[in-house]
Motif scaffolding. Structure first.
Motif, PDB file in Angstrom:
ATOM      1  N   PHE A   2     -48.247 -17.649 -29.867  1.00 12.52           N
ATOM      2  CA  PHE A   2     -48.960 -17.738 -31.143  1.00 12.52           C
ATOM      3  C   PHE A   2     -49.801 -19.007 -31.217  1.00 12.52           C
ATOM      4  CE2 PHE A   2     -45.699 -14.668 -32.637  1.00 12.52           C
ATOM      5  CZ  PHE A   2     -46.577 -13.692 -33.086  1.00 12.52           C
ATOM      6  N   THR A   3     -49.358 -20.060 -30.547  1.00 12.21           N
ATOM      7  CA  THR A   3     -50.167 -21.283 -30.513  1.00 12.21           C
ATOM      8  C   THR A   3     -51.475 -21.025 -29.775  1.00 12.21           C
ATOM      9  OG1 THR A   3     -48.150 -22.615 -30.509  1.00 12.21           O
ATOM     10  CG2 THR A   3     -50.160 -23.713 -29.858  1.00 12.21           C
ATOM     11  N   ASN A   4     -51.391 -20.279 -28.672  1.00 17.78           N
ATOM     12  CA  ASN A   4     -52.622 -19.926 -27.943  1.00 17.78           C
ATOM     13  C   ASN A   4     -53.566 -19.111 -28.817  1.00 17.78           C
ATOM     14  OD1 ASN A   4     -51.949 -21.190 -25.542  1.00 17.78           O
ATOM     15  ND2 ASN A   4     -50.787 -19.436 -24.795  1.00 17.78           N
ATOM     16  N   LEU A   5     -52.992 -18.163 -29.545  1.00 23.08           N
ATOM     17  CA  LEU A   5     -53.829 -17.357 -30.443  1.00 23.08           C
ATOM     18  C   LEU A   5     -54.427 -18.213 -31.548  1.00 23.08           C
ATOM     19  CD1 LEU A   5     -51.586 -14.165 -30.782  1.00 23.08           C
ATOM     20  CD2 LEU A   5     -53.731 -14.368 -29.530  1.00 23.08           C
ATOM     21  N   LEU A   6     -53.622 -19.150 -32.066  1.00 20.51           N
ATOM     22  CA  LEU A   6     -54.098 -20.003 -33.157  1.00 20.51           C
ATOM     23  C   LEU A   6     -55.222 -20.912 -32.689  1.00 20.51           C
ATOM     24  CD1 LEU A   6     -53.443 -20.519 -36.124  1.00 20.51           C
ATOM     25  CD2 LEU A   6     -51.862 -22.318 -35.409  1.00 20.51           C
ATOM     26  N   GLN A   7     -55.167 -21.359 -31.446  1.00 22.42           N
ATOM     27  CA  GLN A   7     -56.216 -22.241 -30.930  1.00 22.42           C
ATOM     28  C   GLN A   7     -57.558 -21.536 -30.812  1.00 22.42           C
ATOM     29  OE1 GLN A   7     -54.342 -23.649 -27.306  1.00 22.42           O
ATOM     30  NE2 GLN A   7     -54.057 -25.691 -28.186  1.00 22.42           N
ATOM     31  N   ARG A  51     -58.753 -19.591 -33.063  1.00 24.27           N
ATOM     32  CA  ARG A  51     -59.311 -19.421 -34.403  1.00 24.27           C
ATOM     33  C   ARG A  51     -59.994 -20.712 -34.850  1.00 24.27           C
ATOM     34  NH1 ARG A  51     -57.567 -14.944 -37.153  1.00 24.27           N
ATOM     35  NH2 ARG A  51     -55.994 -13.678 -36.083  1.00 24.27           N
ATOM     36  N   PRO A  52     -60.952 -20.612 -35.755  1.00 28.96           N
ATOM     37  CA  PRO A  52     -61.622 -21.816 -36.275  1.00 28.96           C
ATOM     38  C   PRO A  52     -60.618 -22.689 -37.026  1.00 28.96           C
ATOM     39  CG  PRO A  52     -62.869 -19.834 -36.801  1.00 28.96           C
ATOM     40  CD  PRO A  52     -61.542 -19.377 -36.298  1.00 28.96           C
ATOM     41  N   LEU A  53     -60.523 -23.966 -36.639  1.00 29.36           N
ATOM     42  CA  LEU A  53     -59.592 -24.900 -37.271  1.00 29.36           C
ATOM     43  C   LEU A  53     -60.308 -26.205 -37.573  1.00 29.36           C
ATOM     44  CD1 LEU A  53     -56.562 -24.441 -34.815  1.00 29.36           C
ATOM     45  CD2 LEU A  53     -56.755 -23.444 -37.090  1.00 29.36           C
ATOM     46  N   ASP A  54     -59.860 -26.865 -38.635  1.00 29.41           N
ATOM     47  CA  ASP A  54     -60.402 -28.198 -38.884  1.00 29.41           C
ATOM     48  C   ASP A  54     -59.765 -29.180 -37.901  1.00 29.41           C
ATOM     49  OD1 ASP A  54     -57.866 -29.068 -39.903  1.00 29.41           O
ATOM     50  OD2 ASP A  54     -58.350 -28.084 -41.804  1.00 29.41           O
ATOM     51  N   THR A  55     -60.252 -30.406 -37.908  1.00 33.56           N
ATOM     52  CA  THR A  55     -59.821 -31.391 -36.912  1.00 33.56           C
ATOM     53  C   THR A  55     -58.324 -31.649 -36.969  1.00 33.56           C
ATOM     54  OG1 THR A  55     -61.982 -32.455 -37.089  1.00 33.56           O
ATOM     55  CG2 THR A  55     -60.220 -33.717 -36.031  1.00 33.56           C
ATOM     56  N   THR A  56     -57.779 -31.830 -38.166  1.00 34.74           N
ATOM     57  CA  THR A  56     -56.352 -32.131 -38.316  1.00 34.74           C
ATOM     58  C   THR A  56     -55.493 -30.968 -37.835  1.00 34.74           C
ATOM     59  OG1 THR A  56     -56.842 -33.531 -40.214  1.00 34.74           O
ATOM     60  CG2 THR A  56     -54.558 -32.843 -39.929  1.00 34.74           C
ATOM     61  N   SER A  57     -55.875 -29.755 -38.236  1.00 37.29           N
ATOM     62  CA  SER A  57     -55.101 -28.572 -37.827  1.00 37.29           C
ATOM     63  C   SER A  57     -55.153 -28.386 -36.319  1.00 37.29           C
ATOM     64  CB  SER A  57     -55.642 -27.326 -38.539  1.00 37.29           C
ATOM     65  OG  SER A  57     -55.517 -27.444 -39.937  1.00 37.29           O
ATOM     66  N   ALA A  58     -56.340 -28.601 -35.744  1.00 38.30           N
ATOM     67  CA  ALA A  58     -56.471 -28.470 -34.294  1.00 38.30           C
ATOM     68  C   ALA A  58     -55.580 -29.470 -33.569  1.00 38.30           C
ATOM     69  CB  ALA A  58     -57.933 -28.666 -33.877  1.00 38.30           C
ATOM     70  N   GLU A  59     -55.481 -30.697 -34.143  1.00 37.31           N
ATOM     71  CA  GLU A  59     -54.621 -31.712 -33.549  1.00 37.31           C
ATOM     72  C   GLU A  59     -53.160 -31.294 -33.623  1.00 37.31           C
ATOM     73  OE1 GLU A  59     -53.544 -36.468 -34.102  1.00 37.31           O
ATOM     74  OE2 GLU A  59     -55.183 -35.544 -35.242  1.00 37.31           O
ATOM     75  N   PHE A  60     -52.750 -30.729 -34.782  1.00 36.99           N
ATOM     76  CA  PHE A  60     -51.368 -30.274 -34.935  1.00 36.99           C
ATOM     77  C   PHE A  60     -51.045 -29.157 -33.937  1.00 36.99           C
ATOM     78  CE2 PHE A  60     -51.159 -31.591 -39.679  1.00 36.99           C
ATOM     79  CZ  PHE A  60     -51.088 -32.914 -39.291  1.00 36.99           C
ATOM     80  N   VAL A  61     -51.972 -28.188 -33.833  1.00 41.63           N
ATOM     81  CA  VAL A  61     -51.747 -27.058 -32.926  1.00 41.63           C
ATOM     82  C   VAL A  61     -51.674 -27.546 -31.481  1.00 41.63           C
ATOM     83  CG1 VAL A  61     -52.752 -24.941 -32.013  1.00 41.63           C
ATOM     84  CG2 VAL A  61     -52.780 -25.367 -34.469  1.00 41.63           C
ATOM     85  N   LYS A  83     -69.954 -12.294 -34.999  1.00 38.20           N
ATOM     86  CA  LYS A  83     -70.754 -12.579 -36.199  1.00 38.20           C
ATOM     87  C   LYS A  83     -70.167 -13.751 -36.989  1.00 38.20           C
ATOM     88  CE  LYS A  83     -73.075 -10.190 -40.017  1.00 38.20           C
ATOM     89  NZ  LYS A  83     -74.413 -10.439 -39.444  1.00 38.20           N
ATOM     90  N   ILE A  84     -68.800 -13.786 -37.072  1.00 36.05           N
ATOM     91  CA  ILE A  84     -68.144 -14.878 -37.792  1.00 36.05           C
ATOM     92  C   ILE A  84     -68.415 -16.209 -37.101  1.00 36.05           C
ATOM     93  CG2 ILE A  84     -65.899 -15.851 -38.411  1.00 36.05           C
ATOM     94  CD1 ILE A  84     -64.916 -12.971 -38.801  1.00 36.05           C
ATOM     95  N   VAL A  85     -68.263 -16.236 -35.780  1.00 38.86           N
ATOM     96  CA  VAL A  85     -68.485 -17.465 -35.022  1.00 38.86           C
ATOM     97  C   VAL A  85     -69.930 -17.921 -35.156  1.00 38.86           C
ATOM     98  CG1 VAL A  85     -68.555 -18.429 -32.700  1.00 38.86           C
ATOM     99  CG2 VAL A  85     -66.618 -17.041 -33.399  1.00 38.86           C
TER     100      VAL A  85
END
Length: 735
Positions: free
Chosen positions: A260-265, A267-277, A644-646
């Protein structure tokens, strides 16, 4: 376990055997010497007895011969015939010789006097014979009646008979004495023989008793060892089962976390969330590495670590490992380089997986313990024959180094160079121990040299076979077919009792062109396949009601289906893959599931292009000057809504980031310039702009003051991004 008293008993038995042998040998030698002496004396005594017997016979002959001489003398006088006197001298000489021989060995003085007297009397007979001959030749006759009627002559004859009788009697008594001595010696010889026989019987009985006793002890010891071996085997099996179950129980939730971490990475994430993941991802991977080290250690201890030879490219392998660590090295500001000696054949035969594991471990340590400088990998030709090459490897870093006193301990389990290393850098201290064991299993060796504060060099070598056919390139597996959702979807059955794993597989397979169903155990899977067609089965092993092995057996034997079945389990012990294949499965994949590895497995089982592939109208894609959609389309897997989202996120966010960069530069806020330039790298990468902007953004990250070069670069970045936004808007409208 063999106790100490048993060992002592074995030593005592050995000492007893040695001492018994020495004592018996000495006793046998003593008996044998005495027996030999007695036998020698017996032979000598028998010879004396034989001589005495001969002497007695000769004495009788002397008596007879002297009387015969006397008779001849009388006859010659009576007949006046000299012929009767012939041969008397020879007889007297024989008598003298015999008497001399008797006198020579005689120790009895009385007997010696008798022998001497007998000799004198014999000589008188010779004198009488001489007188008669002289008378005959003088007077012409031997008519000497004095020699016949003389009483003295009669007295001499009687004396001769008496002396020979006395000598004979003395000899007879001597013979009796010798006979008694021979009898005594014979009895003594028999006694020695009996003693020797008794000694041999006793020695054999004692030694035999102790040997039988020792055999009994050894039999009991063997029985104890057999019981201990069975207990050890049961304990080893229990340990293996425990490790397998623990591996399954730990890997199952961990595979869900990493999946799930791979899947979450993605997805579009802000800087803090990307750091947590990213932190979650690193922690999960570190935990997985520890679990793998423990499992590898258990395999090595159990002797179940298998070396599986295969054909591989040494250049490709080293390049892959270098690429794997390139980003991590770059994050720490390190340079990593490799060099493969040209004389090494590229295509070799050996265990590429274990070599990769060794290099990954050594390079991981090098990066972990190096804060600045470089890491170099050198591969050289140590020795080569027609069919084999010994490949040498050097992994050198400029890190913290190892104390010389600790160099001999770095390959020990749970050991690191310093106690502070575990606190500062982490780790279990198992990696190098596993590395050395893997190298030794492949008939190689490893050594280390280091200087504290300057760096470390690990030098090892492994012999590899030279492949008969040298391959220039290794064909890669094409997995794009299953990512293209315009093709006929693949039908897959996922069999897993864990809800987290089912959810993870759902999200993974939804990205691909796959229709799938789920089953919670083997019974449900068999029932589904009884009524439905399927192209592939992903089968968990450990499940309630019916496990994966039993389900596979029913699918093969009852349903008679040859459908590919891929074992999918958290078990990771030695022999698991072989066990799965022997039970009728086609391949094995260990959890946590790696997306690309699963792609390759699916493709390798002949699930290439379907015969009922739909005919598509090919449209020529538009050509863009700035943006490159290769990466975006590979990630989307043909999902137009995702593209399209990206694209819209790029259009909305990147101009704002660019404006913030320009404003910060104008305000001389170079800290913000550095942050925004770094953020732009991630933002523009999705649309393939990084090759155009990488160098420029790297320069902007390093500036500390205004200068014409920075302004020119900033203007170029602005123009490129503006044109890219326009092309992205055009692409978004086409979706």
């Amino acid at each position: 376990m063999i106790n100490k008293p048993s060992v002592m008993n074995n030593k005592r038995f050995s000492y007893f055997i040695i001492l018994t042998f020495i004592a018996g040998s000495l006793l046998l030698i003593a008996v044998q010497i005495n027996s030999a002496k007695n036998t020698k004396e017996l032979i000598k005594n028998n010879n004396r007895l034989l001589n005495e017997l001969r002497s007695s016979n000769h004495l009788r002959e002397i008596d007879r011969d002297i009387l015969g001489v006397e008779s001849r003398i009388r006859a010659s006088i009576a007949t006046n015939d000299t012929t009767h006197l012939e041969g008397i001298d020879q007889k007297i000489n024989q008598i003298e010789n015999f008497l001399d021989s008797l006198s020579k060995d005689n120790a009895d003085s009385v007997e010696e006097k008798l022998i001497h007297r007998l000799s004198v009397l014999a000589m008188e007979k010779k004198t009488t014979k001489e007188k008669l001959l002289h008378r005959y030749f003088s007077l012409g006759n031997m008519d000497d009646q004095t020699s016949i009627a003389n009483p003295r002559a009669r007295k001499i004859s009687n004396e001769i008979t008496s002396i020979t009788a006395k000598i004979y009697e003395s000899r007879r008594l001597h013979m009796v004495e010798l006979s008694k001595r021979s009898e005594e010696m014979g009895q003594k010889a028999r006694m020695y023989d009996i003693s020797l026989l008794i000694l041999l019987i006793l020695s054999g009985a004692i030694v035999g008793y102790h040997i039988l006793r020792q055999f009994k002890r050894q039999r009991l010891l063997i029985q104890e060892l057999d019981v201990a071996e069975k207990k050890a085997s049961v304990a080893a099996q229990t340990k293996e089962n425990f490790l397998a179950n623990m591996s399954h129980e730990i890997r199952t939730p961990l595979s869900g976390i990493l999946g799930f971490t791979n899947l979450l990475q993605k997805r579009p994430l802000d800087t803090t969330s990307a750091e947590f993941v990213s932190s979650i991802q690193r922690s999960g991977e570190n935990l997985m590495a520890i679990i793998n080290d423990i499992l590898d250690l258990s395999k090595i201890e159990a002797g179940m670590m298998r070396i599986t030879p295969g054909i591989f490219s040494i250049n490709g392998l080293v390049n892959s490992v270098e690429t794997f660590f390139a980003e991590r090295a770059k994050e720490k500001g390190l340079t990593i380089a490799s060099k493969v000696e040209a004389s090494i054949p590229d295509t070799l035969t050996g265990d590429a997986t274990r070599l990769t594991q060794i290099l990954v471990n050594l390079l991981g340590n090098a990066i972990k313990f190096t804060d600045q400088g470089s890491i170099n990998i050198e591969i050289y030709n140590k020795q080569q024959t027609e069919k084999e090459v010994i490949v040498g490897f050097k992994v050198t870093d400029t890190g913290i180094g190892i104390d010389k006193e600790k160099l001999n301990e770095v390959f020990e389990r749970f050991n690191q160079g310093e106690d502070s290393i575990t606190r500062n850098y982490g780790g279990t201290g198992l990696g190098l121990s596993i590395v050395k064991s893997l190298i030794l299993l492949q008939n190689g060796d490893i050594e280390v040299s280091s200087e504290q504060g300057k760096g470390t060099t690990f030098h090892f070598y492994i012999p590899y076979g030279i492949a008969k056919e040298q391959l220039n390139t290794i064909p890669a597996v094409d997995t794009n077919y299953f990512k293209d959702k315009s093709n006929t979807p693949l039908r897959v059955l996922v069999v897993d009792d864990n809800a987290i794993n089912q959810s993870l597989m759902k999200h993974l397979l939804l990205q691909w062109n796959i229709d799938f169903e789920t089953a919670s155990n083997g019974l449900e899977a068999v029932e589904y396949l009884r009524n439905n067609d399927c192209d592939l089965v992903l089968m968990d092993i450990q499940m309630p009601q019916m496990d994966g092995y039993a389900a596979t057996q029913q699918i093969r034997e009852e349903l008679k289906l040859n459908i590919p079945i891929i074992a999918m389990t958290a078990h990771a012990l030695a022999g698991e893959r072989e066990k799965c294949i022997s039970r009728g499965m086609n391949e094995y994949i260990s959890k946590p599931i790696k997306e690309e590895e699963l792609f390759k497995l699916i493709s390798n089982f002949g699930l290439n292009e379907r015969n009922h592939k739909e005919i598509k109208i090919e449209e020529k894609p538009p050509v863009y000057q700035y943006i490159d959609l290769t990466y975006t389309q590979s990630v989307s897997g043909g999902d137009k809504s995702f593209e399209k989202i990206v694209s819209q996120q790029f259009i909305d966010n990147v101009p704002n980031h660019l404006q913030q960069l320009i404003t910060a530069y104008q305000n001389k806020d170079f800290t913000t310039v550095k942050l925004r330039a770094h953020d732009l790298k991630s933002s523009v990468a999705i649309m393939g702009l990084l090759p155009l902007l990488q160098e420029k953004l790297d320069t902007l990250e390093m500036i500390t003051e205004e200068n014409p070069t920075a302004e020119t670069i900033l203007e170029d970045v602005k123009n490129i991004i503006s044109q890219a936004v326009s092309e992205t808007e055009e692409f978004s409208k086409s979706l």
